[in-house]
Design a protein around this motif. Structure first.
Motif: not given
Length: 140
Positions: A45-50, A54-55, A79-80, A97-105
């Protein structure tokens, strides 16, 4: 690992929850480092420059459950889940807001009760099969 006079093993996993926060964090890190697949995923993940990646939590808590029950650290982990947000707004409110959206998804980011009941029932049935000593709370 010896912690404050106790041996934190599968025989005494309850000890971990009573440790001071910094020692719990050390035990958490140690458990996660035992999962070589997880470490490899994080390294990649650290090499992907995203941006803002979050994992998701499922692979984290399942690794811990495996470690405290003396199973191979990556056993049963399907899966990871990695997700990221390509957003130029880096304010705290945008991050929240991104964290809250991620929790829904990704319901396994947090407590499974965020998922619909059918998802909760399916996941907890699989987890109970994988970790028979796990206590599953009833749907609220």
């Amino acid at each position: 690992m010896t912690v404050t006079g106790y041996r934190a093993t599968a025989q005494r996993p309850d000890v971990l929850g009573r440790l001071p926060g910094d020692e719990q964090l050390d035990a958490f890190r140690e458990a996660l480092c035992r999962n070589t697949t997880l470490v490899d995923v994080l390294d990649r993940c650290t090499t992907l420059d995203l941006p803002h990646w979050y994992l998701a939590g499922g692979c984290l808590f399942q690794t811990v459950w495996n470690v405290v029950t003396n199973r191979p650290p990556d056993e049963g982990i399907r899966d990871y889940d990695l997700f990221y947000f390509d957003d130029t707004d880096t304010s705290w409110s945008a991050e929240d807001a991104r964290i809250r959206a991620g929790r829904t998804v990704f319901a396994d980011l947090s407590a499974p009760v965020l998922a619909p009941r059918t998802v909760y029932d399916a996941k907890t049935a699989r987890w109970k099969h994988q970790w028979p000593t796990l206590t599953v709370l009833p749907w609220p």
